[in-house]
Design a protein around this motif. Structure first.
Motif, PDB file in Angstrom:
ATOM      1  N   ILE A 270       1.705   1.840  -3.528  1.00 36.66           N
ATOM      2  CA  ILE A 270       0.544   2.346  -4.260  1.00 36.66           C
ATOM      3  C   ILE A 270       0.301   3.812  -3.922  1.00 36.66           C
ATOM      4  O   ILE A 270       0.126   4.659  -4.813  1.00 36.66           O
ATOM      5  CB  ILE A 270      -0.703   1.501  -3.934  1.00 36.66           C
ATOM      6  CG1 ILE A 270      -0.537   0.075  -4.472  1.00 36.66           C
ATOM      7  CG2 ILE A 270      -1.956   2.149  -4.529  1.00 36.66           C
ATOM      8  CD1 ILE A 270      -1.636  -0.878  -4.044  1.00 36.66           C
ATOM      9  N   ASN A 271       0.305   4.138  -2.636  1.00 35.82           N
ATOM     10  CA  ASN A 271       0.022   5.509  -2.203  1.00 35.82           C
ATOM     11  C   ASN A 271       1.111   6.487  -2.624  1.00 35.82           C
ATOM     12  O   ASN A 271       0.851   7.689  -2.767  1.00 35.82           O
ATOM     13  CB  ASN A 271      -0.166   5.553  -0.688  1.00 35.82           C
ATOM     14  CG  ASN A 271      -1.398   4.791  -0.231  1.00 35.82           C
ATOM     15  OD1 ASN A 271      -2.339   4.595  -0.999  1.00 35.82           O
ATOM     16  ND2 ASN A 271      -1.402   4.341   1.017  1.00 35.82           N
TER      17      ASN A 271
ATOM     18  N   TYR B  15      -3.169  -2.634  -9.052  1.00 36.16           N
ATOM     19  CA  TYR B  15      -1.782  -2.201  -9.153  1.00 36.16           C
ATOM     20  C   TYR B  15      -0.782  -3.353  -9.055  1.00 36.16           C
ATOM     21  O   TYR B  15       0.419  -3.111  -9.120  1.00 36.16           O
ATOM     22  CB  TYR B  15      -1.474  -1.188  -8.047  1.00 36.16           C
ATOM     23  CG  TYR B  15      -2.083   0.174  -8.286  1.00 36.16           C
ATOM     24  CD1 TYR B  15      -1.421   1.125  -9.057  1.00 36.16           C
ATOM     25  CD2 TYR B  15      -3.325   0.503  -7.752  1.00 36.16           C
ATOM     26  CE1 TYR B  15      -1.974   2.376  -9.284  1.00 36.16           C
ATOM     27  CE2 TYR B  15      -3.891   1.750  -7.970  1.00 36.16           C
ATOM     28  CZ  TYR B  15      -3.212   2.681  -8.738  1.00 36.16           C
ATOM     29  OH  TYR B  15      -3.768   3.920  -8.966  1.00 36.16           O
ATOM     30  N   TYR B  16      -1.247  -4.571  -8.900  1.00 32.53           N
ATOM     31  CA  TYR B  16      -0.321  -5.684  -8.701  1.00 32.53           C
ATOM     32  C   TYR B  16      -1.014  -6.985  -9.077  1.00 32.53           C
ATOM     33  O   TYR B  16      -2.219  -7.022  -9.336  1.00 32.53           O
ATOM     34  CB  TYR B  16       0.130  -5.746  -7.245  1.00 32.53           C
ATOM     35  CG  TYR B  16      -0.938  -6.257  -6.295  1.00 32.53           C
ATOM     36  CD1 TYR B  16      -0.896  -7.558  -5.800  1.00 32.53           C
ATOM     37  CD2 TYR B  16      -2.016  -5.453  -5.912  1.00 32.53           C
ATOM     38  CE1 TYR B  16      -1.879  -8.040  -4.943  1.00 32.53           C
ATOM     39  CE2 TYR B  16      -3.000  -5.921  -5.055  1.00 32.53           C
ATOM     40  CZ  TYR B  16      -2.924  -7.218  -4.575  1.00 32.53           C
ATOM     41  OH  TYR B  16      -3.904  -7.694  -3.740  1.00 32.53           O
TER      42      TYR B  16
ATOM     43  N   ALA C  82      -6.092  -0.342  -2.832  1.00 31.89           N
ATOM     44  CA  ALA C  82      -5.898   0.991  -3.405  1.00 31.89           C
ATOM     45  C   ALA C  82      -7.105   1.874  -3.113  1.00 31.89           C
ATOM     46  O   ALA C  82      -8.251   1.440  -3.238  1.00 31.89           O
ATOM     47  CB  ALA C  82      -5.687   0.890  -4.914  1.00 31.89           C
TER      48      ALA C  82
ATOM     49  N   ARG D  27       0.824  -1.212   0.000  1.00 35.85           N
ATOM     50  CA  ARG D  27       0.000   0.000   0.000  1.00 35.85           C
ATOM     51  C   ARG D  27       0.855   1.258   0.000  1.00 35.85           C
ATOM     52  O   ARG D  27       0.473   2.281  -0.584  1.00 35.85           O
ATOM     53  CB  ARG D  27      -0.939  -0.021   1.204  1.00 35.85           C
ATOM     54  CG  ARG D  27      -2.052  -1.056   1.074  1.00 35.85           C
ATOM     55  CD  ARG D  27      -3.041  -0.981   2.218  1.00 35.85           C
ATOM     56  NE  ARG D  27      -4.151  -1.903   2.018  1.00 35.85           N
ATOM     57  CZ  ARG D  27      -5.200  -2.001   2.826  1.00 35.85           C
ATOM     58  NH1 ARG D  27      -5.285  -1.221   3.898  1.00 35.85           N
ATOM     59  NH2 ARG D  27      -6.166  -2.858   2.580  1.00 35.85           N
TER      60      ARG D  27
ATOM     61  N   LEU E 115       3.527   3.027  -8.784  1.00 33.47           N
ATOM     62  CA  LEU E 115       3.105   1.842  -9.527  1.00 33.47           C
ATOM     63  C   LEU E 115       2.147   2.229 -10.647  1.00 33.47           C
ATOM     64  O   LEU E 115       1.387   3.191 -10.533  1.00 33.47           O
ATOM     65  CB  LEU E 115       2.421   0.836  -8.596  1.00 33.47           C
ATOM     66  CG  LEU E 115       3.229   0.343  -7.394  1.00 33.47           C
ATOM     67  CD1 LEU E 115       2.430  -0.708  -6.632  1.00 33.47           C
ATOM     68  CD2 LEU E 115       4.582  -0.214  -7.823  1.00 33.47           C
TER      69      LEU E 115
ATOM     70  N   ALA F 278      -1.136   1.656 -12.767  1.00 28.39           N
ATOM     71  CA  ALA F 278      -2.443   1.006 -12.684  1.00 28.39           C
ATOM     72  C   ALA F 278      -2.580   0.051 -13.865  1.00 28.39           C
ATOM     73  O   ALA F 278      -2.356   0.425 -15.020  1.00 28.39           O
ATOM     74  CB  ALA F 278      -3.552   2.043 -12.703  1.00 28.39           C
TER      75      ALA F 278
ATOM     76  N   ALA G 150       4.470  -5.988  -9.133  1.00 22.55           N
ATOM     77  CA  ALA G 150       3.860  -4.793  -9.705  1.00 22.55           C
ATOM     78  C   ALA G 150       4.817  -4.156 -10.700  1.00 22.55           C
ATOM     79  O   ALA G 150       6.040  -4.288 -10.586  1.00 22.55           O
ATOM     80  CB  ALA G 150       3.508  -3.797  -8.605  1.00 22.55           C
TER      81      ALA G 150
END
Length: 570
Positions: free
Chosen positions: A119-120, A159-160, A153, A116, A124, A126, A366
């Protein structure tokens, strides 16, 4: 969510076939063995070859130097250059993110919190638009898992990909329970297999008397790589062989499968009984004191020389040593898996629960924004998600590694010769190094595994006479026969696995970090307690400290998140 009827049918099917199965290399170890890293380079020549550098624990060199990798390169002009890696993968991934020096494909082991963070941080890519354009098979392959993948997300995008998903292998492989040197059974006159922790303690006491040395060196009664953080976290969770299951994720939480609720391991009475068993081994002089400083490599070395008489859970290490023992003239000292139950489980008629997961929250891959050609990566993954691609990654090349008889794959003599005699054969062929591209662990309608080395029939055909002799002595028809007396069910833990993830900036996440430290510290102290009184005091002090650290607040948040996830998926 229970799926016991479905999995019971599979087990009956397997039993009727009379198959034997001893996993040498778990898919878990396979997918963990490859770690994306470094940078990507472009080679020129006849077209553009896209070379992606990767880290691996088991293979170095170009993927195209293997038969499987050569096929991938020929089809997509993509190659993978593997470099040796021996460090902590989670630490490496954290450092990459902190330094902004992350690779083009990043591997995040187990840690959903770290996933996470990636992602944040916006690093990464999408996968939704890429998959729609270049990889529709990817969307079909993960169709049931996609809602869970989106949970990580805030924008609910993908994302993975969680390779090894869906995971069902616990339903058809040797359970993660006791492992023992099989010659101990013969030395003790093929005794009744221990049915509880007290009988197992007596077993190891007598086994050590019968087999005090090997090659002039003292044998080790019981050993674990407790310098590995996961091993310390796991040991009290060996109460997982009844109504409770360990959810993993470093959260020190057990699932009560009968009542579908969770609580901390340190509040579980079965876990207390399991730790008393390990303390009993220690007080009897059977628990290897080097365990507290040993990592996986040191434990593997001891398995390879048959120094260890027994261990628990770490069957991927013990079974991986069997080819080495076979080659070194110690075929009768190979390791086999056996049930570990607690007396209370048997008194309460507990069923055994095996985990199944739509999303295996362990191996996450990812594509980062440093990728030069993300569309080409997705085109490759799109093909990997087909039956043809899965067969290549899991079984190799038809005509070389296997042939087809009807709808079933049959390994060739060439495969068996290499598989039985060369511990590195699979890696040399490219089997076991490309699982990161997406590889399932399901059984098909023919009862065959998607991965050749996990296939029950392949395991049966690769057994040597020494293993078959032990099975014959006990009248075991297949590798699950030692567990036949216990009712076995499958339980889907996907939602609970997702609910364990805590917001890294939340008070509960900080509490959980302290609780994990408490858990690990208590594990070591409990093993080494000098007597029952000290053991009970350590346990109660730990329970009290758990409460003081905010344990109730944390566990309630996890339960609430589970309820929200279930409601949101309806």
């Amino acid at each position: 969510m229970y799926r016991s009827s479905k999995y019971s049918k599979r087990r009956v099917f397997m039993k009727k076939r009379g198959i034997l199965f001893l996993v040498v290399v778990l898919l878990t170890c396979m997918t963990m063995s490859v770690f994306a890293g470094a940078q990507m380079e472009t080679k020129t020549g006849e077209g553009e070859t896209y070379v992606i550098k990767m880290y691996s624990k088991n293979f170095t060199g170009l993927g195209s130097s293997t038969p499987v990798g050569k096929i991938i390169k020929e089809k997509f002009n993509i190659d993978f250059e593997f470099e040796k890696f021996t460090g902590d993968w989670q630490e490496k991934a954290s450092l990459w993110l902190a330094a902004g020096d992350y690779p083009e494909i990043v591997y995040i082991e187990q840690n959903l919190d770290l996933l996470r963070k990636y992602i944040n941080a916006g690093v990464l890519i999408a996968l939704d638009p890429l998959a729609e354009q270049y990889a529709p098979n990817f969307l079909s392959f993960y169709k049931e898992a996609l809602p869970y993948m989106r949970l990580n997300a805030q924008d609910k995008k993908i994302y993975y990909w969680p390779t090894g998903s869906p995971e069902e292998k616990e339903m058809f492989q040797t359970p993660f329970e006791m492992v023992v040197r099989m010659d101990l059974l013969k030395a003790l006159g093929y005794p009744k297999i221990p049915e509880n922790e007290k009988e197992w303690l007596n077993f190891f006491i007598e086994a050590k008397k019968k087999v005090p040395t090997v090659d002039g060196r003292p044998t080790v009664g019981f050993s674990m790589p407790l310098a590995e953080p996961w091993a310390v976290a796991l040991l009290p969770a060996m109460s997982r062989t009844g109504r409770y299951q360990y959810l993993g994720g470093g959260k020190m939480v057990m699932l009560d499968c009968d009542n579908n609720t969770v609580d901390f391991i340190l509040k579980n009475e079965y876990s207390k009984e399991a730790m008393k068993f390990f303390n009993g081994l220690y007080r009897a002089g059977l628990f290897d004191k080097e365990s507290f400083t040993d990592k996986g490599a040191q434990t593997t070395e001891k398995f390879n020389t048959a120094l260890i008489l027994g261990s628990i859970y770490i069957k991927w290490l013990s079974e991986a040593s069997n080819p080495t023992l076979n080659e070194s003239g110690k075929a009768d000292m190979q390791y086999i898996g056996l049930p570990f139950r607690l007396e209370s489980m048997n008194e309460n008629n507990d069923a055994r629960y095996n985990r199944v997961m739509l999303v295996r929250n362990f191996d996450h891959y990812a594509i980062t924004k440093k990728a030069k050609h993300p569309e080409r990566i997705m085109e490759l993954i799109n093909w990997i998600c087909t039956d043809e691609g899965q067969a290549l990654l899991g079984w190799g090349i038809e005509g070389i590694h296997y042939t087809m008889e009807g709808n079933k794959k049959v390994p060739t003599p060439e495969f068996y010769n290499g598989f039985n005699n060369d511990p590195d054969y699979l890696y040399k062929q490219g089997l076991g190094i490309f699982g990161f591209l997406t590889l399932s662990t399901k059984l098909d309608d023919e009862g065959q595994s998607a991965v050749v080395e996990l296939d029950p029939t392949v395991r049966f055909d690769s057994y040597n006479d020494e293993v078959k002799e032990v099975y014959a002595k006990y009248g075991w028809e297949n590798y699950l026969s030692p567990w036949d007396k216990y009712e076995t069910k499958g339980i889907d833990v996907t939602e609970w696995g997702a609910a364990l993830t805590l917001n890294a900036s939340s008070p509960e996440a900080k509490m959980m970090t302290k609780i994990a430290d408490l858990h690990n510290d208590a594990t070591i102290k409990l093993i080494m307690a000098k007597d029952d009184a000290e053991f009970d005091k350590i346990w109660q002090d730990s329970v009290n400290e758990l409460k003081a650290l905010g344990g109730e607040q944390v566990i309630q948040l996890i339960r609430n998140q589970y309820a929200e996830i279930v409601a949101g998926l309806k």
